[in-house]
Design an enzyme around this catalytic site. Structure first.
Site, mmCIF file in Angstrom:
data_model
loop_
_atom_site.group_PDB
_atom_site.id
_atom_site.type_symbol
_atom_site.label_atom_id
_atom_site.label_comp_id
_atom_site.label_asym_id
_atom_site.label_seq_id
_atom_site.Cartn_x
_atom_site.Cartn_y
_atom_site.Cartn_z
ATOM 1 N N GLU A 85 103.870 -74.075 7.419
ATOM 2 C CA GLU A 85 104.079 -75.340 7.219
ATOM 3 C C GLU A 85 104.128 -75.760 5.926
ATOM 4 O O GLU A 85 103.106 -75.276 5.336
ATOM 5 C CB GLU A 85 102.054 -75.475 7.556
ATOM 6 C CG GLU A 85 103.077 -77.133 8.582
ATOM 7 C CD GLU A 85 101.173 -77.693 9.063
ATOM 8 O OE1 GLU A 85 100.940 -76.648 9.758
ATOM 9 O OE2 GLU A 85 100.781 -78.608 8.799
ATOM 10 N N LYS A 280 92.109 -76.457 13.215
ATOM 11 C CA LYS A 280 93.161 -76.415 13.165
ATOM 12 C C LYS A 280 93.914 -76.292 11.182
ATOM 13 O O LYS A 280 94.251 -75.729 11.028
ATOM 14 C CB LYS A 280 94.224 -76.755 13.597
ATOM 15 C CG LYS A 280 96.149 -76.506 14.348
ATOM 16 C CD LYS A 280 96.284 -76.972 13.548
ATOM 17 C CE LYS A 280 98.079 -76.226 12.742
ATOM 18 N NZ LYS A 280 99.279 -76.565 11.385
ATOM 19 N N ASP A 296 93.871 -59.315 10.296
ATOM 20 C CA ASP A 296 94.575 -59.263 11.849
ATOM 21 C C ASP A 296 93.373 -60.724 11.660
ATOM 22 O O ASP A 296 92.738 -61.223 12.402
ATOM 23 C CB ASP A 296 93.630 -58.664 12.630
ATOM 24 C CG ASP A 296 93.123 -58.759 13.821
ATOM 25 O OD1 ASP A 296 93.958 -60.072 14.022
ATOM 26 O OD2 ASP A 296 93.352 -57.835 14.484
ATOM 27 N N HIS A 393 103.064 -85.475 3.943
ATOM 28 C CA HIS A 393 103.445 -84.377 4.882
ATOM 29 C C HIS A 393 105.141 -84.223 5.378
ATOM 30 O O HIS A 393 105.981 -83.562 5.617
ATOM 31 C CB HIS A 393 103.210 -84.700 6.321
ATOM 32 C CG HIS A 393 101.955 -83.235 7.237
ATOM 33 N ND1 HIS A 393 100.739 -83.532 7.516
ATOM 34 C CD2 HIS A 393 102.940 -82.522 8.083
ATOM 35 C CE1 HIS A 393 100.645 -82.145 7.926
ATOM 36 N NE2 HIS A 393 102.098 -81.385 8.906
HETATM 37 C C1 MEV Z 1 98.713 -79.949 10.536
HETATM 38 O O1 MEV Z 1 99.214 -79.633 10.670
HETATM 39 C C2 MEV Z 1 96.943 -80.407 10.463
HETATM 40 C C3 MEV Z 1 95.645 -81.373 10.362
HETATM 41 O O2 MEV Z 1 96.074 -82.177 11.514
HETATM 42 C C4 MEV Z 1 94.445 -81.319 10.369
HETATM 43 C C5 MEV Z 1 93.411 -82.080 10.555
HETATM 44 O O3 MEV Z 1 93.906 -83.411 11.201
HETATM 45 O O4 MEV Z 1 92.686 -82.532 9.647
HETATM 46 C C6 MEV Z 1 96.633 -82.211 9.350
#
Ligand code: MEV
Length: 438
Positions: A85, A280, A296, A393
């Site tokens: 990513e 995430k 792992d 991003h």
């Molecule tokens: C993207 O990989 C992760 C985010 O969505 C985490 C978040 O929203 O806190 C930017």
């Protein structure tokens, strides 16, 4: 066309590839040459990869990046991250630098206990089973001695075994619930071997236990396996500073930023839809280091998300507060990691990653990984509560779009300069490439 095959695993690599490309691809030649391109020229290295799994046909690469300037308990680390990513390593590096100037990350290993269970069926009086377990508990430990003696010499081994009655959920269902200390090993093989020995002891000793009826003597073991839920293998990572030190962005005051940040965490604490995305983002940092260090990541993922739901509702792994003018942001997270065994001595890049980290113990690695997660969450929340996530991003994603359109080096230089002052969107990049080319 017949798309099935018997004896695939017995074919040579070339035969496997030939069968695959002829059966599943319209352009067999280019599929074959792509598979070959990702093959390692060095036969020894390629053989190593071939033998990690069955039916290897080539290698699947991920970028290995490094986020430098991580100050953890007053020691500086450059953290290796294997991830695809685009913004993750950049975000980690930014957060590392930000906290480097504010005292760095403080971490602490809270506990290191691992868990394994023998799941079995006993149709009889539970009081008799309890009596049996009391009488034979030490035999379980003795029988496992050949497996545990080396670990014990180093200070680890079996911590305890308990009999657990689960008959209120499933008729006749009981467990041997065992806890282990596996030191620098993740311990999966050690734990599973001990558990399989426990199950043998269980069946043998039940046969010999005089007060059991003949039916009771026939204990049925369903399975013996470690648990990837390790709520007592916990590490804590924290950052804190005076609120005034949080200023960086001219558009928002430090106080407002701190308050928005804490609210963003509060929201993830009570709202599962947000908590999943919030966590995430934490796992972006955690998985990347776990993968780079040959651990792992599936086990870590499963255990972490179970921990995030331990109250019955899925919730944020991180927490934040403002108290007496101090902003504090922290996380406690279960991480069962190893720095010996598994891939650690086998995969050359894993060895390199561990050397880069100064050959950490498993406890030290737990702290580094937790910091990568906390830093990632800090970076994400900082963007989300100020500029929005897309700015950073899309800047990082720009290169992916340029590569998709096979931009030359010259085109890339011009377009990167252009997008320093313009908003990156997919269509804006396509338009800019088009303008440049015509
Ligand atoms: C993207 O990989 C992760 C985010 O969505 C985490 C978040 O929203 O806190 C930017």
């Amino acid at each position: 066309m017949n798309r099935t095959i018997t004896g695939f695993s017995k074919l040579t690599k070339t035969e496997k590839i030939n069968w695959l490309v002829d059966t599943y691809f319209t352009d067999a030649t280019s599929a074959k040459s792509l598979l070959k391109q990702y093959w390692n020229e060095d036969n020894k290295l390629q053989q190593l990869h071939d033998e990690f799994i069955e039916n290897t046909i080539t290698n699947y690469y991920l970028p290995l990046g490094v986020a430098p300037n991580f100050l953890i308990n007053d020691r500086v680390y450059a953290i290796p991250m294997a991830i695809e990513e685009s913004s993750v390593v950049a975000a980690a590096s930014k957060a590392a630098k930000f906290w480097y100037d504010r005292g760095g990350f403080k971490t602490e290993v809270i506990s290191t206990e691992k868990i394994g269970q023998v799941h079995f069926m006993f149709s009889g009086e539970s009081s008799k089973l309890e009596q049996f377990f009391k009488a034979t508990k030490s035999t379980f430990i003795e029988d496992a001695q050949p497996l545990t003696k080396n670990m014990e010499k180093r200070g680890g081994g079996i911590l305890d075994i308990k009999l657990v009655n689960k008959t209120q959920h499933i008729d006749n269902y009981y467990q041997l619930h065992a806890t282990f200390e596996t030191l620098d090993a993740m311990g999966a093989n050690f734990i599973n071997s001990c558990l399989e020995q426990f199950s043998k002891t269980l069946k043998r000793e039940a046969q010999n236990f005089e007060i059991f009826s003949s039916e009771e003597k026939n204990i049925q073991v369903i399975m013996s396996i470690l648990s990837n839920y390790v709520p007592n293998c916990l590490v804590r990572a924290e950052v804190s500073c005076n609120i005034e030190e949080l200023t960086e962005n001219q558009d928002i005051s430090a106080q407002e930023f701190a308050e928005k940040f804490v609210q963003a965490v509060n929201i993830a604490e009570i709202e599962p839809y947000r908590a999943v995305t919030h966590n995430k983002g934490i796992m972006n940092g955690i998985d990347a280091v776990v993968l780079a260090t040959g651990n792992d990541f599936r086990a870590v993922e499963a255990g972490v998300h179970a921990y995030a739901s331990r109250t019955g509702q899925y919730s944020s792994l991180t927490h934040a507060k403002i108290e007496d003018g101090i902003f504090t942001f922290w996380m406690e997270i279960p991480l069962a990691l190893g720095t010996v065994g598994g891939l650690t001595k086998l995969h050359p890049l894993v060895k390199l990653a561990l050397e880069l980290l100064g050959e950490p113990s498993a406890k030290e690695l737990m702290q580094i990984v937790a910091v990568a997660g906390l830093a990632q969450n800090f970076a994400a929340l900082r963007s989300l509560t100020t500029t929005g996530i897309q700015e950073g991003h899309m800047k990082m994603h720009l290169m992916n779009i340029l590569n998709q359109f096979e931009a030359t080096l010259e085109e890339k230089t011009k377009l990167i300069a252009h997008f320093k002052h313009n908003t990156v969107t997919h269509s804006a990049v396509v338009e800019a490439i088009d303008n440049l080319r015509h």
